[in-house]
Design an enzyme around this catalytic site. Structure first.
Site, PDB file in Angstrom:
ATOM      1  N   ARG A  15      25.954 -49.417   6.205  1.00 22.97           N
ATOM      2  CA  ARG A  15      26.145 -49.487   7.666  1.00 22.97           C
ATOM      3  C   ARG A  15      25.244 -48.486   8.382  1.00 22.97           C
ATOM      4  O   ARG A  15      24.192 -48.844   8.909  1.00 22.97           O
ATOM      5  CB  ARG A  15      27.627 -49.261   7.994  1.00 22.97           C
ATOM      6  CG  ARG A  15      28.004 -49.688   9.415  1.00 22.97           C
ATOM      7  CD  ARG A  15      27.674 -48.664  10.491  1.00 22.97           C
ATOM      8  NE  ARG A  15      28.282 -47.364  10.277  1.00 22.97           N
ATOM      9  CZ  ARG A  15      27.972 -46.292  11.009  1.00 22.97           C
ATOM     10  NH1 ARG A  15      27.088 -46.365  11.981  1.00 22.97           N
ATOM     11  NH2 ARG A  15      28.533 -45.119  10.743  1.00 22.97           N
ATOM     12  N   ASP A  16      25.597 -47.209   8.367  1.00 14.61           N
ATOM     13  CA  ASP A  16      24.787 -46.206   9.074  1.00 14.61           C
ATOM     14  C   ASP A  16      23.377 -46.198   8.492  1.00 14.61           C
ATOM     15  O   ASP A  16      22.387 -46.013   9.210  1.00 14.61           O
ATOM     16  CB  ASP A  16      25.439 -44.816   8.907  1.00 14.61           C
ATOM     17  CG  ASP A  16      25.203 -43.891  10.093  1.00 14.61           C
ATOM     18  OD1 ASP A  16      24.395 -44.253  10.964  1.00 14.61           O
ATOM     19  OD2 ASP A  16      25.814 -42.813  10.145  1.00 14.61           O
ATOM     20  N   HIS A 207      30.677 -35.726   8.726  1.00 13.86           N
ATOM     21  CA  HIS A 207      29.638 -36.777   8.803  1.00 13.86           C
ATOM     22  C   HIS A 207      28.365 -36.112   9.353  1.00 13.86           C
ATOM     23  O   HIS A 207      28.129 -36.103  10.555  1.00 13.86           O
ATOM     24  CB  HIS A 207      30.143 -37.894   9.716  1.00 13.86           C
ATOM     25  CG  HIS A 207      29.222 -39.051   9.911  1.00 13.86           C
ATOM     26  ND1 HIS A 207      29.449 -40.291   9.353  1.00 13.86           N
ATOM     27  CD2 HIS A 207      28.071 -39.208  10.618  1.00 13.86           C
ATOM     28  CE1 HIS A 207      28.501 -41.138   9.714  1.00 13.86           C
ATOM     29  NE2 HIS A 207      27.643 -40.493  10.496  1.00 13.86           N
ATOM     30  N   HIS A 209      24.344 -35.773   9.674  1.00 14.12           N
ATOM     31  CA  HIS A 209      22.998 -36.325   9.486  1.00 14.12           C
ATOM     32  C   HIS A 209      22.077 -35.170   9.109  1.00 14.12           C
ATOM     33  O   HIS A 209      22.326 -34.019   9.450  1.00 14.12           O
ATOM     34  CB  HIS A 209      22.534 -37.046  10.756  1.00 14.12           C
ATOM     35  CG  HIS A 209      23.186 -38.391  10.912  1.00 14.12           C
ATOM     36  ND1 HIS A 209      22.526 -39.580  10.673  1.00 14.12           N
ATOM     37  CD2 HIS A 209      24.460 -38.730  11.226  1.00 14.12           C
ATOM     38  CE1 HIS A 209      23.368 -40.589  10.864  1.00 14.12           C
ATOM     39  NE2 HIS A 209      24.549 -40.105  11.201  1.00 14.12           N
ATOM     40  N   CYS A 240      20.723 -43.510  13.816  1.00 11.63           N
ATOM     41  CA  CYS A 240      21.491 -44.242  14.822  1.00 11.63           C
ATOM     42  C   CYS A 240      20.538 -44.814  15.856  1.00 11.63           C
ATOM     43  O   CYS A 240      19.674 -44.102  16.368  1.00 11.63           O
ATOM     44  CB  CYS A 240      22.502 -43.315  15.496  1.00 11.63           C
ATOM     45  SG  CYS A 240      23.394 -44.110  16.835  1.00 11.63           S
ATOM     46  N   ASN A 249      22.022 -39.990   7.093  1.00  8.51           N
ATOM     47  CA  ASN A 249      23.101 -39.066   6.737  1.00  8.51           C
ATOM     48  C   ASN A 249      22.635 -38.224   5.567  1.00  8.51           C
ATOM     49  O   ASN A 249      21.678 -38.560   4.881  1.00  8.51           O
ATOM     50  CB  ASN A 249      24.334 -39.846   6.246  1.00  8.51           C
ATOM     51  CG  ASN A 249      24.924 -40.714   7.313  1.00  8.51           C
ATOM     52  OD1 ASN A 249      24.460 -41.816   7.530  1.00  8.51           O
ATOM     53  ND2 ASN A 249      25.942 -40.222   7.970  1.00  8.51           N
TER      54      ASN A 249
HETATM   55  P1  HMG Z   1      28.657 -54.379  26.588  1.00  3.49           P
HETATM   56  O1  HMG Z   1      27.372 -55.093  26.878  1.00  3.49           O
HETATM   57  O2  HMG Z   1      29.153 -53.360  27.564  1.00  3.49           O
HETATM   58  O3  HMG Z   1      29.857 -55.400  26.235  1.00  3.49           O
HETATM   59  O4  HMG Z   1      28.525 -53.691  25.174  1.00  3.49           O
HETATM   60  P2  HMG Z   1      30.426 -56.676  26.899  1.00  3.49           P
HETATM   61  O5  HMG Z   1      31.887 -56.708  26.575  1.00  3.49           O
HETATM   62  O6  HMG Z   1      30.002 -56.757  28.350  1.00  3.49           O
HETATM   63  O7  HMG Z   1      29.712 -57.856  26.076  1.00  3.49           O
HETATM   64  C1  HMG Z   1      28.318 -58.127  26.159  1.00  3.49           C
HETATM   65  C2  HMG Z   1      27.961 -59.179  25.119  1.00  3.49           C
HETATM   66  O8  HMG Z   1      28.209 -58.685  23.793  1.00  3.49           O
HETATM   67  C3  HMG Z   1      28.782 -60.455  25.225  1.00  3.49           C
HETATM   68  O9  HMG Z   1      27.967 -61.510  24.737  1.00  3.49           O
HETATM   69  C4  HMG Z   1      29.893 -60.235  24.243  1.00  3.49           C
HETATM   70  O10 HMG Z   1      30.468 -61.420  23.771  1.00  3.49           O
HETATM   71  C5  HMG Z   1      29.178 -59.523  23.129  1.00  3.49           C
HETATM   72  P3  HMG Z   1      27.124 -62.469  25.726  1.00  3.49           P
HETATM   73  O11 HMG Z   1      28.151 -63.065  26.660  1.00  3.49           O
HETATM   74  O12 HMG Z   1      26.142 -61.582  26.459  1.00  3.49           O
HETATM   75  O13 HMG Z   1      26.468 -63.440  24.792  1.00  3.49           O
HETATM   76  N1  HMG Z   1      30.062 -58.645  22.353  1.00  3.49           N
HETATM   77  C6  HMG Z   1      30.175 -58.688  21.012  1.00  3.49           C
HETATM   78  N2  HMG Z   1      29.584 -59.430  20.074  1.00  3.49           N
HETATM   79  C7  HMG Z   1      29.943 -59.208  18.782  1.00  3.49           C
HETATM   80  N3  HMG Z   1      30.819 -58.266  18.419  1.00  3.49           N
HETATM   81  C8  HMG Z   1      31.433 -57.499  19.336  1.00  3.49           C
HETATM   82  C9  HMG Z   1      31.107 -57.695  20.697  1.00  3.49           C
HETATM   83  N4  HMG Z   1      31.522 -57.095  21.816  1.00  3.49           N
HETATM   84  C10 HMG Z   1      30.886 -57.688  22.829  1.00  3.49           C
HETATM   85  N5  HMG Z   1      32.299 -56.552  18.958  1.00  3.49           N
HETATM   86  C11 HMG Z   1      29.459 -52.930  23.091  1.00  3.49           C
HETATM   87  C12 HMG Z   1      29.592 -52.932  24.612  1.00  3.49           C
HETATM   88  C13 HMG Z   1      30.437 -51.876  22.571  1.00  3.49           C
HETATM   89  C14 HMG Z   1      29.812 -54.289  22.540  1.00  3.49           C
HETATM   90  C15 HMG Z   1      28.006 -52.566  22.744  1.00  3.49           C
HETATM   91  O14 HMG Z   1      27.655 -51.396  23.428  1.00  3.49           O
HETATM   92  C16 HMG Z   1      27.803 -52.364  21.274  1.00  3.49           C
HETATM   93  O15 HMG Z   1      27.871 -53.311  20.486  1.00  3.49           O
HETATM   94  N6  HMG Z   1      27.547 -51.125  20.842  1.00  3.49           N
HETATM   95  C17 HMG Z   1      27.410 -50.822  19.440  1.00  3.49           C
HETATM   96  C18 HMG Z   1      26.558 -49.626  19.251  1.00  3.49           C
HETATM   97  C19 HMG Z   1      26.477 -49.289  17.780  1.00  3.49           C
HETATM   98  O16 HMG Z   1      26.814 -50.053  16.893  1.00  3.49           O
HETATM   99  N7  HMG Z   1      25.973 -48.057  17.547  1.00  3.49           N
HETATM  100  C20 HMG Z   1      25.799 -47.564  16.213  1.00  3.49           C
HETATM  101  C21 HMG Z   1      27.079 -47.225  15.529  1.00  3.49           C
HETATM  102  S1  HMG Z   1      27.766 -45.653  16.052  1.00  3.49           S
HETATM  103  C22 HMG Z   1      26.989 -44.505  15.048  1.00  3.49           C
HETATM  104  O17 HMG Z   1      26.046 -44.818  14.368  1.00  3.49           O
HETATM  105  C23 HMG Z   1      27.548 -43.090  15.002  1.00  3.49           C
HETATM  106  C24 HMG Z   1      28.351 -42.812  13.737  1.00  3.49           C
HETATM  107  O18 HMG Z   1      27.567 -43.019  12.579  1.00  3.49           O
HETATM  108  C25 HMG Z   1      28.850 -41.377  13.751  1.00  3.49           C
HETATM  109  C26 HMG Z   1      27.745 -40.353  14.045  1.00  3.49           C
HETATM  110  O19 HMG Z   1      26.710 -40.351  13.369  1.00  3.49           O
HETATM  111  O20 HMG Z   1      27.977 -39.572  14.965  1.00  3.49           O
HETATM  112  C27 HMG Z   1      29.581 -43.737  13.646  1.00  3.49           C
HETATM  113 MG    MG Z   2      26.167 -41.594  11.759  1.00  2.67          MG
END
Ligand code: HMG
Ligand code: MG
Length: 301
Positions: A15-16, A207, A209, A240, A249
């Site tokens: 994933r990450d 966690h 990086h 990320c 990480n």
């Molecule tokens: P948004 O644009 O505000 O959401 O995004 P929305 O509700 O307005 O939806 C927009 C579109 O996305 C729509 O589709 C929804 O259906 C679709 P459209 O009508 O345009 O075709 N949608 C989805 N599709 C699939 N699965 C879903 C979903 N939700 C909405 N769950 C949202 C808000 C949260 C969805 C967006 O910002 C997003 O997906 N963000 C993800 C970011 C991400 O994955 N970042 C990396 C992971 S975090 C990380 O790496 C940190 C970590 O490792 C810890 C660390 O290192 O600190 C965990």
């Molecule tokens: Mg991370």
């Protein structure tokens, strides 16, 4: 508090590790990676994300990944679910564990999940409720615990507040993300201590990086608090998409080597783990960044 005698590693590679890959990573390579990690003895393997495919295209095939892997008894395959839509997709894929992710920085929260910290916590509450109704465990993340790419300094009090909120809504543990790898051991330990004092050591995970090469030193400092859950990514894969310049990480090989040397049990076979790292990096067309993986490869050559 004394160091733990065993550490539970939560593997981040699929994933990450892969979420920020620019090229298409074939489904077969993802599946082979997850199965090789289970072969190596990892019992928690974060296997994808049900997030917007427009935001993170690399994770768009998570349902197919979960449908293809041979799930093993005793191994958990959590996925990220930022909202109810994500959880519904995850439930349809038959998951038993998911994770929600908040940030301690307002700016990062906006960039990563398009809402404020408070809005994200409101959004997670029904996710936790639905997960509970299905007997699905939920992990929580707090990002930017030691600094933010957009806002800079992040107050420890904010990290504690968000971690407590995640526990209060039902997360079984909170993983503290140094998303951009800027932390150093004393700061990391002080931050982790402040959180563990409030939510308990057993609910606190690390966690880090490795962007600035501090991840292993940070883990070692925090082990002295008795924290016994550490996230790591095989071969040091990752970054990320919403934290520019963030590298992978802490490499799982480096973590396992250090823990072996400290006589801290992990249940992970280092040689099989390194082989998993070589296979996925070969599929990606590069070498592992893990120093231990490089040393083992040089010895074998
Ligand atoms: P948004 O644009 O505000 O959401 O995004 P929305 O509700 O307005 O939806 C927009 C579109 O996305 C729509 O589709 C929804 O259906 C679709 P459209 O009508 O345009 O075709 N949608 C989805 N599709 C699939 N699965 C879903 C979903 N939700 C909405 N769950 C949202 C808000 C949260 C969805 C967006 O910002 C997003 O997906 N963000 C993800 C970011 C991400 O994955 N970042 C990396 C992971 S975090 C990380 O790496 C940190 C970590 O490792 C810890 C660390 O290192 O600190 C965990
Ligand atoms: Mg991370």
């Amino acid at each position: 508090m004394a160091r733990p005698t065993s550490v539970r590693i939560v593997e981040m590679g699929p994933r990450d590790g892969l979420q920020n890959e620019p090229g298409v990573v074939p489904l077969a390579a993802k599946v082979a990676l997850i199965e090789a990690l289970a072969d190596a003895g990892l019992t928690a393997i974060e296997s994808g994300s049900f997030v917007s495919p427009k935001w993170v295209p690399q994770m768009a095939d998570t349902a197919e990944v979960l449908a293809t892997i041979q799930r093993r008894e005793g191994v958990r395959y959590p996925v990220l679910t930022p909202n109810l839509k994500g959880l519904e997709l995850a439930l349809a894929a038959g998951v038993t564990e998911v994770a929600v992710f908040a940030a301690a920085s307002e700016a990062f929260s906006q960039k990563n999940i398009n809402c404020s910290i408070a809005e994200s916590l409101e959004r997670f509450a029904p996710v936790l409720d639905l997960a509970r109704a299905h007997g699905v465990a939920v992990r929580g993340y707090v990002s930017c615990v030691l600094g933010c790419p957009y806002q800079g300094e992040v107050p420890v009090a904010k990290v504690v507040e968000v971690a407590e909120a995640l526990i209060a809504m039902g997360c079984y543990e909170v993983s503290l993300g140094d998303t951009i790898g800027v932390g150093t051991p004393d700061k990391a330990k002080a931050m982790a201590r402040a959180v563990a004092d409030r939510i308990g050591v057993a609910r606190t995970a690390l966690h880090f990086h490795d962007t600035y090469g501090q991840a292993l030193a940070n883990v070692l400092a925090c082990l002295d608090l008795g924290i016994a859950t550490v996230d790591a990514s095989v071969a040091g894969l990752g970054g990320c998409p919403y934290a520019k310049g963030a590298s992978g990480n802490l490499a799982t090989e480096d973590l396992v080597y250090m823990l072996n040397g400290l006589n801290i049990e992990t249940g992970v076979d280092l040689d099989l783990l390194a082989a998993a790292g070589r296979a996925i990096t070969a599929a990606l067309g590069r070498a592992p960044t893990s120093r231990v993986a490089q040393a083992l490869a040089a010895k074998a050559a």
